[in-house]
Design an enzyme around this catalytic site. Structure first.
Site, PDB file in Angstrom:
ATOM      1  N   LYS A   1      29.535  29.861 163.452  1.00 36.86           N
ATOM      2  CA  LYS A   1      29.524  30.230 161.837  1.00 36.86           C
ATOM      3  C   LYS A   1      31.349  29.712 161.080  1.00 36.86           C
ATOM      4  O   LYS A   1      31.874  30.612 162.421  1.00 36.86           O
ATOM      5  CB  LYS A   1      29.048  31.273 160.777  1.00 36.86           C
ATOM      6  CG  LYS A   1      29.947  32.762 160.613  1.00 36.86           C
ATOM      7  CD  LYS A   1      28.291  33.669 160.668  1.00 36.86           C
ATOM      8  CE  LYS A   1      29.357  34.930 160.493  1.00 36.86           C
ATOM      9  NZ  LYS A   1      29.638  35.935 159.741  1.00 36.86           N
TER      10      LYS A   1
ATOM     11  N   TYR B   1      62.700  36.337 151.198  1.00 38.89           N
ATOM     12  CA  TYR B   1      62.601  36.765 149.445  1.00 38.89           C
ATOM     13  C   TYR B   1      62.903  38.263 148.977  1.00 38.89           C
ATOM     14  O   TYR B   1      62.274  38.601 150.227  1.00 38.89           O
ATOM     15  CB  TYR B   1      61.439  35.949 149.205  1.00 38.89           C
ATOM     16  CG  TYR B   1      61.521  35.089 149.052  1.00 38.89           C
ATOM     17  CD1 TYR B   1      61.975  33.928 148.369  1.00 38.89           C
ATOM     18  CD2 TYR B   1      60.470  33.285 149.934  1.00 38.89           C
ATOM     19  CE1 TYR B   1      61.960  32.855 148.142  1.00 38.89           C
ATOM     20  CE2 TYR B   1      60.530  32.283 149.884  1.00 38.89           C
ATOM     21  CZ  TYR B   1      61.793  31.537 148.923  1.00 38.89           C
ATOM     22  OH  TYR B   1      61.587  30.129 148.605  1.00 38.89           O
TER      23      TYR B   1
ATOM     24  N   ARG C   1      22.585  44.219 152.009  1.00 37.49           N
ATOM     25  CA  ARG C   1      23.321  42.783 151.485  1.00 37.49           C
ATOM     26  C   ARG C   1      22.206  41.904 151.887  1.00 37.49           C
ATOM     27  O   ARG C   1      21.521  42.128 150.300  1.00 37.49           O
ATOM     28  CB  ARG C   1      24.305  42.101 152.532  1.00 37.49           C
ATOM     29  CG  ARG C   1      25.509  40.934 152.169  1.00 37.49           C
ATOM     30  CD  ARG C   1      27.042  41.451 153.215  1.00 37.49           C
ATOM     31  NE  ARG C   1      26.253  41.045 154.538  1.00 37.49           N
ATOM     32  CZ  ARG C   1      26.542  40.444 155.840  1.00 37.49           C
ATOM     33  NH1 ARG C   1      28.231  40.650 155.621  1.00 37.49           N
ATOM     34  NH2 ARG C   1      26.748  40.094 156.723  1.00 37.49           N
TER      35      ARG C   1
ATOM     36  N   MET D   1      56.474  30.747 152.335  1.00 36.64           N
ATOM     37  CA  MET D   1      55.125  30.016 152.881  1.00 36.64           C
ATOM     38  C   MET D   1      55.318  28.807 154.185  1.00 36.64           C
ATOM     39  O   MET D   1      54.396  28.408 154.626  1.00 36.64           O
ATOM     40  CB  MET D   1      55.351  28.423 152.231  1.00 36.64           C
ATOM     41  CG  MET D   1      54.449  27.028 151.658  1.00 36.64           C
ATOM     42  SD  MET D   1      54.986  25.953 150.754  1.00 36.64           S
ATOM     43  CE  MET D   1      53.372  26.783 148.958  1.00 36.64           C
TER      44      MET D   1
HETATM   45  C1  LIG Z   1      23.992  38.245 160.478  1.00 37.04           C
HETATM   46  C2  LIG Z   1      25.155  38.302 161.460  1.00 37.04           C
HETATM   47  N1  LIG Z   1      24.581  37.994 163.163  1.00 37.04           N
HETATM   48  C3  LIG Z   1      25.615  38.885 164.043  1.00 37.04           C
HETATM   49  C4  LIG Z   1      27.078  38.097 163.103  1.00 37.04           C
HETATM   50  C5  LIG Z   1      28.273  38.095 164.484  1.00 37.04           C
HETATM   51  O1  LIG Z   1      29.071  39.380 163.733  1.00 37.04           O
HETATM   52  P1  LIG Z   1      30.526  39.164 164.519  1.00 37.04           P
HETATM   53  O2  LIG Z   1      31.579  38.602 164.599  1.00 37.04           O
HETATM   54  O3  LIG Z   1      30.663  41.279 164.413  1.00 37.04           O
HETATM   55  O4  LIG Z   1      29.640  39.794 166.524  1.00 37.04           O
HETATM   56  C6  LIG Z   1      27.112  38.167 162.095  1.00 37.04           C
HETATM   57  C7  LIG Z   1      28.765  37.895 161.609  1.00 37.04           C
HETATM   58  O5  LIG Z   1      29.229  38.401 160.389  1.00 37.04           O
HETATM   59  C8  LIG Z   1      26.392  37.935 160.764  1.00 37.04           C
HETATM   60  O6  LIG Z   1      26.927  37.958 159.534  1.00 37.04           O
END
Ligand SMILES: Cc1ncc(COP(=O)(O)O)c(C=O)c1O
Length: 376
Positions: free
Chosen positions: A35, A263, A130, A311
């Site tokens: 992701k 800065y 969550r 920046m």
């Molecule tokens: C549902 C879920 N599974 C697995 C992972 C992977 O987690 P990590 O990067 O800590 O291994 C995430 C990441 O946040 C997640 O949201």
């Protein structure tokens, strides 16, 4: 000539880190979590090195399409499931497995017209609060899903809030076991921290013998970062850096005692010293809140950021190099995190910690203007 900043992705390190997951849980299938564009590395850059995984997990449907376009025909899991009913059409077309975490997603499935029943991962909220069905509502969701012709296989899933910390996972595992013990289906519980710390913990029920269960979902450890830093380091877990953010010195200043830097004049030289100006700033994704003292490598030697991050530039202390007799000046290599051509390494975890954040954020934040290079 372009600015000298560069992000290098290390394919061999990705492969090595994946093999560490195999060692930690030899009988378990591994989702490579890609992701957020593979934690900032780029899906197109990492997919070849990670093809040894059993599947890819992500949450953006466009990223799933990109993986299929790369000819990945194996499993893809949508970690948050679908966001609206019509997303299910893409799941049918691309054969995406998807998480189901709320009643609305079951309603959408019930109304979905498909010839190809879906594989779903029913998510239990075992304490993270969550996504997921709370204990008590989980079984009813399973029963509803099980009655749908649109569903052919239900797997069971939960996510840990404290796998990397002192609270650990036992309380959530107990909830998961109580809710799922007599349900069929494959199980997935572990993220990186749980995989490395608890994979071999016994688990009752459902045919799964250890916490690693049927699938682990490995993200950050694939990318060479210790999920429980600073308790353990990436080296402790034998994980290798998969991204190097590097640049060069584009200016040098000789400071006198009392001179200030950058800065806000936040750094004041106590004695004469040389300072290097580096082509990297917060517009490249380097954290603006990195304070004086944040580690950096210049010509393979560890030194520190001084003054405020701006920046397009940061300023670094050259005094440790001068003291060690290392030649450094215009054009010298600077490693913000990762590995130096001189052989030294600077774990992203250390930079993140100095800046009051975590490696995940730094890796994901490398800005679009930074060119990437895929190396072995
Ligand atoms: C549902 C879920 N599974 C697995 C992972 C992977 O987690 P990590 O990067 O800590 O291994 C995430 C990441 O946040 C997640 O949201």
């Amino acid at each position: 000539m372009p600015r000298p900043i560069l992000a290098t992705i290390h394919a061999a390190a990705l492969k090595h880190n994946l093999s560490r997951a195999r060692q930690a849980a030899p009988d378990t299938r591994v989702w490579a979590v890609v992701k957020a564009n593979a934690y900032g590395h780029g899906i197109e850059r990492v997919h070849e090195a990670l093809r040894g995984a059993d599947g890819f997990a992500l949450l953006d449907l466009a990223e799933a399409e990109r993986l299929r376009a790369l000819d990945w025909r194996g499993p893809i899991l949508l970690l948050e499931g679908v966001f609206e009913a019509r997303d299910l059409e893409l799941c049918s077309r691309l054969n995406l497995w998807h998480t189901v975490h709320c009643d609305e997603q079951i309603d959408w499935l019930a109304a979905h017209k498909t010839h190809q029943p879906h594989r779903v991962f029913l998510k239990l909220n075992s304490g993270m609060n969550r996504l997921g069905f709370r204990p008590g509502a989980f079984r009813a969701a399973w029963t509803r899903l099980n009655a749908l012709p649109q569903v052919d296989e239900i797997s069971l899933m939960t996510h840990f809030s404290d796998a990397d910390g002192p609270r650990g996972v036992a309380h959530q595992v107990a909830t998961f076991e109580a809710e799922t013990a007599d349900l069929p289906g494959e199980r997935t519980l572990c993220n990186s921290a749980a995989l490395l710390r608890y994979a071999q913990t016994p688990l009752q029920g459902g045919g799964a013998h250890t916490l690693a269960a049927d699938w682990v979902r490995e993200g950050i450890a694939l990318y060479g970062s210790a999920p429980d830093h600073p308790t353990r380091t990436a080296a402790d877990w034998d994980l290798r850096p998969t991204m190097t953010l590097s640049s060069r010195i584009i200016g040098v200043q000789q400071l006198q005692a009392g001179d200030t830097v950058g800065y806000g004049s936040s750094f004041v030289a106590e004695a004469p010293m040389r300072l290097g100006v580096v082509a990297c700033g917060y517009a490249d994704g380097y954290p603006r809140h990195a304070p004086t003292g944040t580690p950096v490598l210049v010509a393979g030697v560890r030194t520190r950021v001084i003054g405020r991050v701006s920046m397009d530039m940061i300023t670094v202390d050259l005094a440790p190099l001068d003291a060690a007799g290392v030649t450094a000046g215009m054009g010298s290599e600077v490693v913000l995190w990762g590995v130096s051509a001189h052989g030294a390494a600077l774990p992203v975890d250390e930079v993140a910690r100095a800046a009051g954040t975590i490696s995940y954020e730094l890796l994901c934040a490398v800005a679009p203007r930074v060119p990437f290079h895929l190396a072995d």
